[in-house]
Scaffold this active site. Sequence first.
Site, mmCIF file in Angstrom:
data_model
loop_
_atom_site.group_PDB
_atom_site.id
_atom_site.type_symbol
_atom_site.label_atom_id
_atom_site.label_comp_id
_atom_site.label_asym_id
_atom_site.label_seq_id
_atom_site.Cartn_x
_atom_site.Cartn_y
_atom_site.Cartn_z
ATOM 1 N N LYS A 52 110.409 129.238 71.227
ATOM 2 C CA LYS A 52 109.664 129.678 70.051
ATOM 3 C C LYS A 52 109.710 131.203 69.932
ATOM 4 O O LYS A 52 109.879 131.895 70.929
ATOM 5 C CB LYS A 52 108.209 129.207 70.188
ATOM 6 C CG LYS A 52 107.378 129.268 68.924
ATOM 7 C CD LYS A 52 106.013 128.637 69.182
ATOM 8 C CE LYS A 52 105.189 128.605 67.900
ATOM 9 N NZ LYS A 52 104.842 129.948 67.407
ATOM 10 N N GLY B 271 108.659 135.013 69.803
ATOM 11 C CA GLY B 271 107.597 135.805 70.407
ATOM 12 C C GLY B 271 107.215 135.459 71.829
ATOM 13 O O GLY B 271 106.200 135.942 72.333
ATOM 14 N N VAL B 272 108.039 134.640 72.506
ATOM 15 C CA VAL B 272 107.685 134.252 73.884
ATOM 16 C C VAL B 272 108.415 135.087 74.939
ATOM 17 O O VAL B 272 108.183 134.924 76.132
ATOM 18 C CB VAL B 272 107.955 132.749 74.140
ATOM 19 C CG1 VAL B 272 107.096 131.888 73.229
ATOM 20 C CG2 VAL B 272 109.430 132.409 73.970
ATOM 21 N N GLY B 273 109.296 135.985 74.507
ATOM 22 C CA GLY B 273 110.000 136.844 75.465
ATOM 23 C C GLY B 273 111.381 136.347 75.847
ATOM 24 O O GLY B 273 111.852 136.595 76.966
ATOM 25 N N THR C 52 114.319 137.334 74.805
ATOM 26 C CA THR C 52 115.293 138.407 75.017
ATOM 27 C C THR C 52 115.127 139.052 76.385
ATOM 28 O O THR C 52 116.112 139.319 77.078
ATOM 29 C CB THR C 52 115.174 139.468 73.908
ATOM 30 O OG1 THR C 52 115.435 138.842 72.648
ATOM 31 C CG2 THR C 52 116.164 140.599 74.123
ATOM 32 N N THR C 53 113.892 139.298 76.788
ATOM 33 C CA THR C 53 113.644 139.864 78.119
ATOM 34 C C THR C 53 114.172 138.926 79.197
ATOM 35 O O THR C 53 114.806 139.359 80.169
ATOM 36 C CB THR C 53 112.139 140.111 78.331
ATOM 37 O OG1 THR C 53 111.663 141.000 77.321
ATOM 38 C CG2 THR C 53 111.871 140.722 79.694
ATOM 39 N N ASP D 228 120.391 136.058 67.357
ATOM 40 C CA ASP D 228 119.169 136.221 66.572
ATOM 41 C C ASP D 228 119.374 137.389 65.612
ATOM 42 O O ASP D 228 119.697 138.496 66.050
ATOM 43 C CB ASP D 228 117.997 136.516 67.518
ATOM 44 C CG ASP D 228 116.653 136.525 66.811
ATOM 45 O OD1 ASP D 228 116.634 136.667 65.571
ATOM 46 O OD2 ASP D 228 115.621 136.397 67.491
ATOM 47 N N GLU E 60 100.601 128.067 75.994
ATOM 48 C CA GLU E 60 99.756 127.793 74.833
ATOM 49 C C GLU E 60 100.234 126.508 74.170
ATOM 50 O O GLU E 60 101.394 126.111 74.329
ATOM 51 C CB GLU E 60 99.812 128.950 73.829
ATOM 52 C CG GLU E 60 99.180 130.224 74.337
ATOM 53 C CD GLU E 60 99.235 131.351 73.304
ATOM 54 O OE1 GLU E 60 99.709 131.095 72.169
ATOM 55 O OE2 GLU E 60 98.819 132.469 73.635
ATOM 56 N N CYS F 160 87.527 140.861 82.723
ATOM 57 C CA CYS F 160 86.811 140.844 81.451
ATOM 58 C C CYS F 160 86.718 139.402 80.955
ATOM 59 O O CYS F 160 87.500 138.539 81.360
ATOM 60 C CB CYS F 160 87.521 141.727 80.430
ATOM 61 S SG CYS F 160 89.124 141.077 79.886
#
Length: 336
Positions: free
Chosen positions: A29, A31-33, A35-36, A58, A236, A275
């Site tokens: 999906k 935005g999950v990284g 490319t990194t 992409d 998620e 937190c």
Amino acid sequence: MVDNLEPLEPSLQNLVEQDSLKWIFVGGKGGVGKTTCSSSLAVQLSKVRESVLIISTDPAHNISDAFDQKFTKVPTKVNGFDNLFAMEIDPNAGLNELPEEYFEGENEALRVSKGVMQEMINALPGIDEAMSYAEVMKLVKGMNFSVVVFDTAPTGHTLRLIAFPQVVEKGLGKLLRLKMKVAPLLSQFVSMLGMADVNADTLSQKLDDMLRIITQVNEQFKNPEQTTFVCVCIAEFFSLYETERLVQELTKCGIDVHNIIVNQLLFLQNSHDSCSMCASRFKIQEKYLDQIADLYEDFHVTKLPLLEKEVRGPESIRSFSENLMKPYEPKGKPKE
């Protein structure tokens, strides 16, 4: 889970050590990284392979940002590496956007073929994107890289990339069946342009060559000794849902997949000292990690941390890539 089953190594060590692999796809999906992860995998492969190519399919072309270096449609050596190369292609651009090196020739024939081929494939639904992949694959195979890593676009595009050899085989088959009708028309066309020395069979030969290469690629994609897919997700619901859909589609296509990377995880030393938002996110991630463990007990599941700083530049990627090879241990973790 059955207690007596030994869990698989939670890393990508198995892929790096598999010398027979030629094509490794990394996807998931947005935005999950991805490319990194794909860049890090390419870096680790460059330690044990003679030559490695990473290709971004992409349109966002994030590998230029990841390595902090501009890449083009032609393989370029990555700064700081002797045997790692990168290139970026836009599958939506079609054949006209590919560099002229892809259509080399001593006379005008191949340039004519390029234009005619573009017109012809436009008449076949879905084949334009597939043919741009095909031309790139032809170039890549000719360069004989030891292994090629694909940094793919989000899931829908990825599935089309995986299916492209079948689409091209089908489309080229139709074109080749029409070649007896096309050749005389092409002869008339080039004669009108005053290029009498052009062989009317040039286009036909080019299509024959392409079909041969793509048939070979199609066979390799379905061979788990040569091709595998790495799914990248975060802990998620929507990402896990997309991963399961992707695994099912890949299985349906006959593509090997037995590695999953779960990225951007919180590794809290003591949830009481964190937190409230971090503690809450940690609990959510733990819930989905349990689901991943149940769903993919026969997969290598690699867990990667959410970092304070972005991973950018060759040295940063080189450092982060170590997390693919051995389970991440947060600094200051108490000894058990």
